[in-house]
Design a protein around this motif. Structure first.
Motif, short mmCIF file in Angstrom:
data_model
loop_
_atom_site.label_atom_id
_atom_site.label_comp_id
_atom_site.label_asym_id
_atom_site.label_seq_id
_atom_site.Cartn_x
_atom_site.Cartn_y
_atom_site.Cartn_z
N GLY A 104 0.84 -0.83 0.18
CA GLY A 104 0.51 0.13 -0.33
C GLY A 104 0.58 1.32 0.31
O GLY A 104 1.87 1.63 0.42
N ASP A 105 0.50 1.93 -0.43
CA ASP A 105 0.94 3.88 -0.43
C ASP A 105 2.31 3.73 -0.85
O ASP A 105 3.84 4.21 -0.64
CB ASP A 105 1.40 4.05 0.86
CG ASP A 105 0.00 4.76 1.09
OD1 ASP A 105 -1.25 4.84 0.37
OD2 ASP A 105 -0.48 4.53 2.27
N LYS A 106 2.73 2.69 -1.87
CA LYS A 106 3.41 2.11 -3.30
C LYS A 106 4.89 1.92 -2.00
O LYS A 106 6.17 1.93 -1.99
CB LYS A 106 4.55 3.31 -3.75
CG LYS A 106 3.36 3.75 -4.31
CD LYS A 106 3.65 2.91 -6.32
CE LYS A 106 2.63 2.71 -7.39
NZ LYS A 106 3.45 1.69 -7.99
N ARG A 107 4.61 1.05 -0.80
CA ARG A 107 5.53 0.72 0.07
C ARG A 107 5.02 -0.80 0.06
O ARG A 107 3.91 -1.07 0.08
CB ARG A 107 5.41 1.07 1.36
CG ARG A 107 5.69 2.33 1.03
CD ARG A 107 5.47 3.17 3.24
NE ARG A 107 6.06 4.47 2.78
CZ ARG A 107 7.42 4.83 2.70
NH1 ARG A 107 8.07 4.56 3.11
NH2 ARG A 107 7.75 6.08 2.76
N LEU A 108 5.85 -1.50 0.40
CA LEU A 108 6.10 -3.07 0.90
C LEU A 108 6.95 -3.21 1.74
O LEU A 108 7.39 -3.13 1.72
CB LEU A 108 6.01 -3.78 -0.48
CG LEU A 108 5.90 -3.50 -2.36
CD1 LEU A 108 7.05 -4.55 -3.70
CD2 LEU A 108 4.24 -4.24 -2.19
N ALA B 29 16.38 -17.33 12.45
CA ALA B 29 16.57 -15.74 12.22
C ALA B 29 15.31 -15.00 11.18
O ALA B 29 14.83 -15.39 10.44
CB ALA B 29 17.65 -14.61 11.32
N THR B 30 14.82 -13.67 11.90
CA THR B 30 13.84 -12.98 11.09
C THR B 30 14.11 -11.84 10.24
O THR B 30 14.94 -11.40 10.53
CB THR B 30 12.50 -12.58 12.21
OG1 THR B 30 12.02 -13.87 13.42
CG2 THR B 30 11.57 -12.11 11.45
N LEU B 31 13.82 -12.39 8.63
CA LEU B 31 14.52 -10.98 7.80
C LEU B 31 13.12 -10.44 7.91
O LEU B 31 11.52 -10.14 7.83
CB LEU B 31 14.45 -11.58 6.11
CG LEU B 31 14.94 -12.68 6.01
CD1 LEU B 31 15.55 -13.14 4.35
CD2 LEU B 31 17.08 -12.37 6.71
N LYS B 32 13.57 -8.40 7.95
CA LYS B 32 13.27 -7.43 8.55
C LYS B 32 13.25 -6.18 6.71
O LYS B 32 14.29 -6.17 6.86
CB LYS B 32 13.10 -6.64 9.05
CG LYS B 32 12.67 -6.86 10.70
CD LYS B 32 12.86 -6.44 11.89
CE LYS B 32 12.81 -7.69 12.82
NZ LYS B 32 12.75 -6.98 14.79
N ILE B 33 12.07 -6.91 5.96
CA ILE B 33 12.29 -5.84 4.95
C ILE B 33 11.22 -5.21 4.72
O ILE B 33 10.01 -5.67 4.96
CB ILE B 33 12.08 -7.32 3.29
CG1 ILE B 33 13.00 -8.07 3.57
CG2 ILE B 33 13.21 -6.23 2.15
CD1 ILE B 33 13.48 -9.14 2.86
N GLU B 34 11.95 -3.84 4.33
CA GLU B 34 11.14 -2.83 3.24
C GLU B 34 11.20 -2.12 2.39
O GLU B 34 12.42 -1.71 1.85
CB GLU B 34 10.84 -2.03 4.51
CG GLU B 34 10.62 -1.49 5.95
CD GLU B 34 10.17 -1.08 6.79
OE1 GLU B 34 10.23 0.53 5.93
OE2 GLU B 34 9.78 -0.83 8.08
N LEU B 35 10.26 -1.63 1.51
CA LEU B 35 10.94 -1.77 0.19
C LEU B 35 9.87 0.16 0.25
O LEU B 35 8.82 0.16 1.05
CB LEU B 35 10.76 -2.23 -1.52
CG LEU B 35 11.52 -3.97 -0.53
CD1 LEU B 35 10.62 -5.48 -0.45
CD2 LEU B 35 11.60 -4.12 -2.40
N ARG B 36 10.21 0.56 -1.18
CA ARG B 36 9.87 1.87 -1.17
C ARG B 36 10.08 1.92 -2.67
O ARG B 36 10.60 1.78 -3.10
CB ARG B 36 9.94 2.96 -0.64
CG ARG B 36 9.33 4.80 -0.35
CD ARG B 36 9.60 5.34 -0.39
NE ARG B 36 11.12 6.28 -0.83
CZ ARG B 36 12.14 6.36 -0.12
NH1 ARG B 36 11.85 6.64 1.19
NH2 ARG B 36 13.16 6.58 -0.97
N GLY B 37 8.49 2.62 -3.16
CA GLY B 37 8.59 2.90 -4.51
C GLY B 37 9.16 4.02 -5.27
O GLY B 37 9.20 4.97 -4.59
N ILE B 38 9.78 3.97 -6.76
CA ILE B 38 10.38 5.02 -6.73
C ILE B 38 10.05 5.39 -8.27
O ILE B 38 9.55 4.80 -8.64
CB ILE B 38 12.05 4.94 -6.85
CG1 ILE B 38 12.30 3.26 -7.62
CG2 ILE B 38 13.28 4.20 -5.00
CD1 ILE B 38 14.43 2.93 -8.02
#
Length: 163
Positions: free
Chosen positions: A124-128, A154-163
């Protein structure tokens, strides 16, 4: 016997998450809304053991120019980008959407970047965003800081933002 009022029925729908006309939650995502290129803004390893420190992988073992490309057709690609052009395709696959979740499936090359072959993001809002539990990561392979730790959960914590 009493019949429920219209107001009670609407309240029940809202509380159950079903909603009517968008009431009760944001609308489902579409391929058109999700399509685009995403830059990794966070990529952290959070080991299950307190004896092993958290580790920010981005900019170290995962290059800063790695992006995730999602096409309207449902295709997904991990790519490196330089000067707004694709330098190299690192992994390929597809994605599907269910509600606000985006499930990305990539070929085996995704593992070179610590990503599982299948990962589900909240979108949502160009974020994953995703938190993915991985069993038995070879931490020694990730960084010299983990010398001797060849298997850790381990837990992978991943965030992406639309460009």
């Amino acid at each position: 016997m009493r019949t429920p009022s219209l107001l009670s029925l609407i309240a029940l729908l809202v509380l159950s998450g079903c909603g009517v006309l968008g009431i009760g939650g944001p609308p489902d995502l579409t391929n058109l809304e999700v399509a685009g290129r995403y830059r990794f803004t966070k990529f952290e390893i959070d080991p299950a053991s307190d004896a092993v420190r958290d580790y920010e992988v981005l900019g170290r073992e995962v290059r800063d120019d790695l992006t995730l490309r999602l096409d309207e057709s449902g295709a997904a690609r991990l790519e490196t980008v330089r000067d707004d052009r694709v330098d190299e395709v690192k992994a390929q696959g597809n994605y599907s959407i269910s509600g606000r979740r985006v499930r990305v499936r990539l070929d085996g090359n995704a593992d070179d970047y610590l990503l599982p072959r299948e990962i589900t993001f909240e979108g949502g809002d160009k974020r994953l965003r995703a938190e993915v539990f991985r069993e038995g990561l070879n931490m020694e392979r990730i960084s010299d800081e983990y010398r001797g730790i060849t298997r850790a959960d381990a837990t992978l914590k991943i965030e992406l933002r639309g460009i």
